[in-house]
Scaffold this motif. Structure first.
Motif, PDB file in Angstrom:
ATOM      1  N   LEU A 159       6.962  -3.197   8.886  1.00 52.63           N
ATOM      2  CA  LEU A 159       5.520  -3.733   8.812  1.00 52.63           C
ATOM      3  C   LEU A 159       4.239  -2.857   7.853  1.00 52.63           C
ATOM      4  O   LEU A 159       3.555  -3.711   6.928  1.00 52.63           O
ATOM      5  N   ALA A 162       5.097  -3.178   4.279  1.00 54.93           N
ATOM      6  CA  ALA A 162       4.591  -4.865   4.327  1.00 54.93           C
ATOM      7  C   ALA A 162       2.982  -4.917   3.899  1.00 54.93           C
ATOM      8  O   ALA A 162       2.930  -5.847   3.321  1.00 54.93           O
ATOM      9  N   LEU A 163       2.382  -4.181   4.663  1.00 59.98           N
ATOM     10  CA  LEU A 163       1.295  -4.269   4.175  1.00 59.98           C
ATOM     11  C   LEU A 163      -0.055  -3.270   3.375  1.00 59.98           C
ATOM     12  O   LEU A 163      -0.732  -2.933   3.323  1.00 59.98           O
ATOM     13  N   LEU A 196       7.077  -9.164   3.620  1.00 64.43           N
ATOM     14  CA  LEU A 196       6.893  -9.951   4.795  1.00 64.43           C
ATOM     15  C   LEU A 196       8.071 -10.066   5.440  1.00 64.43           C
ATOM     16  O   LEU A 196       8.632 -10.557   6.726  1.00 64.43           O
ATOM     17  N   TRP A 199      10.384  -8.078   7.297  1.00 66.37           N
ATOM     18  CA  TRP A 199       9.948  -7.657   8.321  1.00 66.37           C
ATOM     19  C   TRP A 199       9.761  -8.686   9.139  1.00 66.37           C
ATOM     20  O   TRP A 199      10.958  -8.305  10.936  1.00 66.37           O
ATOM     21  N   GLN A 284      -1.542 -11.662   5.359  1.00 67.68           N
ATOM     22  CA  GLN A 284      -1.156 -10.403   5.065  1.00 67.68           C
ATOM     23  C   GLN A 284      -2.758  -9.511   6.430  1.00 67.68           C
ATOM     24  O   GLN A 284      -2.619  -8.442   7.392  1.00 67.68           O
TER      25      GLN A 284
END
Length: 300
Positions: A159, A162-163, A196, A199, A284
């Motif tokens: 995560l 992804a962020l 995202l 994940w 996000q």
């Protein structure tokens, strides 16, 4: 975003399938049975110029047949323009037995800071057999899911990745400051939603590789409302469609690029792209808040 209902653009899927078939023809039947494509090709989301990433599942990792065949295959000329990635079955580290891949996946999930664990798990999660009719077409994604179940703490690292890049597109006001703002469609919009979705899939135990399918099958209403998951699917579809349209405008000049001036888009395209980026960035921000507050619940 607009209400969900816009069908997916099949151009990327068709291109990815065509590229798979071409690679299978080039390397030959015996080798093709061992090779898996991953990355955008594995997800069915490739465009002209996409990197060609691959892995191999073999009985004898000491046999160099697969590595040599993949290394000698060049799909960079027209029409594919597919550059062979460093993540390739030409690399002995990416040629393993089934048991070897299982052990590697467990190691990456158990110690993600070592040996680019998150990146390698992503390669497994996105992998698809080079040829159809495989007896276990979700073998490598299953190994990624199993390793995450055994080491759920790795989801925090997935995560965080992804962020790490917030989806964004320059606003219209930026045009007053610069003559022509440039956007990187892949890095600024598409990659964040792809990560995202990956994940979410790993978290929910979903082995689908396509971003749209992941966002549908792994949607958890305890994290985001159902309409937000649908909006993410719309955002991914809008971005993927625009990516193809921009590429096609390159015509015979080459495969096109993900980096282009906003002035090359129509008013409607700019509005759609900004809306997609806002939707992804909003998700996000929500996930970042839930992460920091310790409120991300495990699926089940």
């Amino acid at each position: 975003m607009a209400p969900f209902g816009d069908p997916p653009d099949e151009r990327a899927r068709a291109w990815s399938d065509g590229l798979r078939r071409e690679l299978a023809t080039r390397v030959g039947t015996a080798v093709a049975d061992a090779v898996w494509v991953t990355g955008s090709v594995g997800r069915g989301e490739a465009v002209p110029g996409s990197d060609l990433e691959s892995l191999a599942v073999v009985d004898d990792p000491g046999d160099r047949t697969v590595r040599r065949a993949v290394a000698s295959t060049d799909l960079s000329p027209a029409p594919w323009f597919a550059e062979t990635s460093t993540a390739s079955a030409a690399d002995p580290r990416l040629v393993r037995t089934r048991a070897g891949w299982s052990t590697a996946a467990d190691d990456w999930a158990g110690a993600p800071a070592r040996d680019l664990g998150v990146v390698h798990l992503g390669l497994l999660a996105d992998a698809r057999p080079l040829v159809d009719g495989h007896d276990q077409p979700d073998l490598l994604p299953c190994l990624a899911v199993q390793s995450v179940r055994a080491h759920p703490a790795v989801l925090a690292d997935v995560l965080a990745d992804a962020l790490s890049t917030r989806a964004s597109v320059p606003s219209r006001f930026a045009r007053n400051l610069r003559s022509d703002p440039v956007v990187d469609l892949k890095a600024s919009v598409l990659t964040p939603v792809v990560k995202l979705a990956r994940w979410a899939a790993l978290r929910a135990g979903v082995t689908a590789t396509a971003t749209d399918a992941r966002l549908e099958l792994a949607a958890d209403p305890r994290i985001l409302p159902a309409d937000r998951w649908d909006s993410l699917r719309v955002a991914a579809r809008v971005t993927a469609r625009l990516r193809w349209d921009v590429r096609l405008r390159a015509g015979s000049e080459g495969p096109g690029t993900d980096l282009f001036p906003l002035s090359t888009l129509t008013t409607a395209e700019r509005a759609g792209l900004r809306s997609a980026a806002r939707e992804i960035a909003g998700a996000q921000r929500t996930l970042d808040y839930l992460r920091s507050a310790g409120e991300l619940r495990e699926p089940g």
